[in-house]
Design a protein around this motif. Structure first.
Motif, PDB file in Angstrom:
ATOM      1  N   GLN A  44       0.811  -1.216   0.000  1.00 49.44           N
ATOM      2  CA  GLN A  44       0.000   0.000   0.000  1.00 49.44           C
ATOM      3  C   GLN A  44       0.844   1.266   0.000  1.00 49.44           C
ATOM      4  O   GLN A  44       0.323   2.364  -0.225  1.00 49.44           O
ATOM      5  N   SER A  45       2.152   1.135   0.236  1.00 51.09           N
ATOM      6  CA  SER A  45       3.027   2.312   0.231  1.00 51.09           C
ATOM      7  C   SER A  45       3.090   2.993  -1.132  1.00 51.09           C
ATOM      8  O   SER A  45       3.463   4.160  -1.231  1.00 51.09           O
ATOM      9  N   PHE A  83       1.704   6.553  -1.836  1.00 53.45           N
ATOM     10  CA  PHE A  83       2.388   7.781  -1.418  1.00 53.45           C
ATOM     11  C   PHE A  83       3.293   8.343  -2.512  1.00 53.45           C
ATOM     12  O   PHE A  83       3.984   9.338  -2.292  1.00 53.45           O
ATOM     13  N   SER A  98      -3.209   7.918  -0.285  1.00 54.65           N
ATOM     14  CA  SER A  98      -3.149   6.754   0.597  1.00 54.65           C
ATOM     15  C   SER A  98      -4.433   6.601   1.416  1.00 54.65           C
ATOM     16  O   SER A  98      -4.924   5.483   1.615  1.00 54.65           O
TER      17      SER A  98
END
Length: 558
Positions: A203-204, A207, A340
């Motif tokens: 999920q980073s 960003f 995010s």
């Protein structure tokens, strides 16, 4: 321009020293709180050593053991070496602790890693603000961070949230410094850190808009150089993120397929992991936490009170938006955080507060702005009423009051700081860990096969390499894969293979009561029977597959 007088210079120097001393004092308070709330926990007196109920920690730990033993991240069920559903970045970070810990203490590696990275994040925040010549702001920020319920809850967990958050926060720091000091290499370092965080939590990637800060750097009449930077930046990010992409390509024949496609293909095939339809439910759950209403059960309930943030912190963060001066980096940081946040709201499991932890930590930099403004006004004797109001909110955020503790409770008079200092999950110990320990002490000296309802990935990570663990039948957590199957026929084949190789076959249960209810599920082999080993100390029950007594008597000559 008038130069400052000697008295003015001495006054400024004294004020700077006072700010540093106050900031250092706040840092010590934060570290003292962190020690009691996180570092001092005795995990042996909790049920957390079973690394459950989430499979995340079990598979992280198993990957670390595989990296240490074989140099390749995998999980093991029976004799099969299989891919994990999670990236191996956190497993890599656990390797130093796995080298330090010995014997049964190796199961503490996930917890010790989170604790260490949380401490490193606290120190990094203070050093960052001290580097900017804002030590007092750094002290306020560290104290806010240390007492943020979501932060200290997951710092004492076995999950990867803190490790990913550390890399993301560092990426924001270097992106800020790159824009402020007009240094391209700091933007590149930010891209590297974001790429590395992708190897910890996929999920980073949301960003990535942070890297648009490169556009704020001046071209100085060199458009070709500007173009080369824009081409090189995504290349650097992809190279840093490439380890997990390469591993996916090797294991699943595509860099864009993950372990979820292997173990939970239904959700990926039907495109059900990210949908806008999840937003209302996930948003309502966050709102209920803000207004102090009961909300959904998540990982924060396992490692703490279930609270990830308190209303006072949210109000301080909203007030901090009024102090932000808009420029290009702020816009990039805002869009990165928003990206995010929206992705987490669209996530199938977006009700779990741990997916918002990086955003909560980043909001500390916003929440600290009104607190610093209030401190400066108190020192100057101005706007006393407004400054006192802000400090009341700051005290409420640090104490975590008012708030709710526990799942589906009604009282809102809890103080999260107090609950953090008196952390306990229950007085019980992990029955699964105790069962594995008793089996290891009794029977691990020789090769063997173990059938159990205890997670086989967990057992294989803890047991010696000469012993392999597998489920009893098809009732296990890994039954949803379309590619790999394990049910009663596979269990029977595994047992028969062990008997042919003269390998002892056992069944492991966490208690003797389990034997009465689950023994019927064990494979039935003609000429063999399951016998209880009576000389096993502790609560666990171990059965061994041995030749039937009637067959032995028939084979014995009179």
């Amino acid at each position: 321009m008038n130069r400052p007088t000697l008295n003015q210079t001495m006054s400024l120097t004294k004020f700077a020293k006072e700010q540093f001393l106050l900031g250092a004092l706040l840092l010590l308070c934060a570290l003292a709180f962190y020690y009691v709330a996180v570092l001092r926990i005795d995990y042996s007196n909790t049920v957390l050593l079973d690394l459950a109920p989430h499979p995340d920690a079990t598979e992280y730990f198993a990957q670390t053991q595989a990296l240490r033993r074989e140099g390749w991240p995998s999980i093991q069920i029976g004799y099969d070496k299989l891919p994990s559903r999670y990236p191996f970045g956190y497993a890599m970070l656990m390797l130093p602790w796995l080298e330090i810990l010995r014997g049964a203490d190796t199961v503490l590696a996930p917890f010790r890693t989170s604790q260490t990275l949380g401490l490193l994040l606290l120190l990094t925040v203070f050093v960052f603000y001290a580097y900017l010549a804002k030590p007092l702001m750094g002290g306020f920020a560290v104290l806010l961070l240390a007492t943020l319920p979501g932060f200290f809850t997951f710092c004492r967990s076995s999950l990867s949230e803190v490790s990913a958050s550390l890399l993301i926060v560092l990426a924001f720091m270097f992106a800020y410094l790159g824009v402020k000091r007009e240094r391209h290499w700091k933007i590149y370092l930010s891209a590297v850190l974001l790429g590395l965080s992708f190897n910890v939590r996929l999920q980073s990637m949301f960003f990535v808009p942070l890297l648009l800060g490169m556009a704020a750097l001046p071209t100085r009449g060199r458009p070709l150089r500007w173009l080369l930077h824009w081409v090189a930046l995504p290349v650097v990010f992809v190279l840093a993120a490439s380890p997990v992409l390469v591993l996916n390509a090797i294991q699943f024949h595509s860099p864009f397929k993950t372990g979820y496609d292997f173990w939970a293909p239904y959700f990926s095939d039907k495109h059900l992991l990210f949908l806008p339809g999840y937003i209302p439910g996930n948003a309502v759950n966050l709102w209920r936490q803000f207004i102090l209403q009961p909300h959904a059960y998540d990982a924060a309930n396992i490692f703490g009170t279930g609270t990830s943030f308190v209303p006072a912190f949210a109000i301080l963060s909203c007030a901090g938006l009024l102090f932000i001066r808009f420029y290009w980096f702020v816009a990039c940081a805002f869009f990165a955080g928003l990206s995010s946040f929206v992705a987490a709201l669209c996530y199938l499991f977006g009700r779990d507060g741990r997916f918002y932890l990086p955003i909560l930590i980043l909001l500390v930099a916003v929440a600290v702005l009104p607190v610093t403004w209030a401190a400066n006004n108190l020192f100057a004797g101005k706007r006393i009423l407004a400054a006192v109001t802000v400090f009341i909110l700051f005290a409420g955020a640090c104490l975590g009051y008012p708030s709710r503790s526990g799942y589906n409770t009604h009282g809102i008079n809890r103080m999260q700081a107090w609950d953090a200092l008196h952390f306990s999950t229950s007085s019980a110990q992990s029955l699964e860990f105790l069962a594995e320990r008793q089996f290891t002490r009794r029977l691990s000296a020789e090769p063997g096969i173990v059938l159990s309802d205890i997670d086989p990935v967990y057992l294989n990570a803890l047991l010696p390499r000469s012993v392999v663990a597998a489920p009893i039948d098809g009732q296990h957590h890994y039954k949803w894969s379309y590619t790999w199957r394990y049910d009663r026929p596979q269990a029977m084949a595994l047992v028969e293979h062990g008997l042919q190789q003269s390998v002892s076959v056992y069944a492991l249960f966490t208690s003797r009561d389990e034997v009465a209810t689950k023994q019927s599920r064990l494979p039935t082999v003609p000429g063999y029977e399951w016998r209880t080993l009576d000389n096993v100390a502790g609560s666990a029950a171990i059965l061994q597959l041995a030749p039937a007594e009637s067959d032995q008597k028939a084979a014995t000559p009179e």
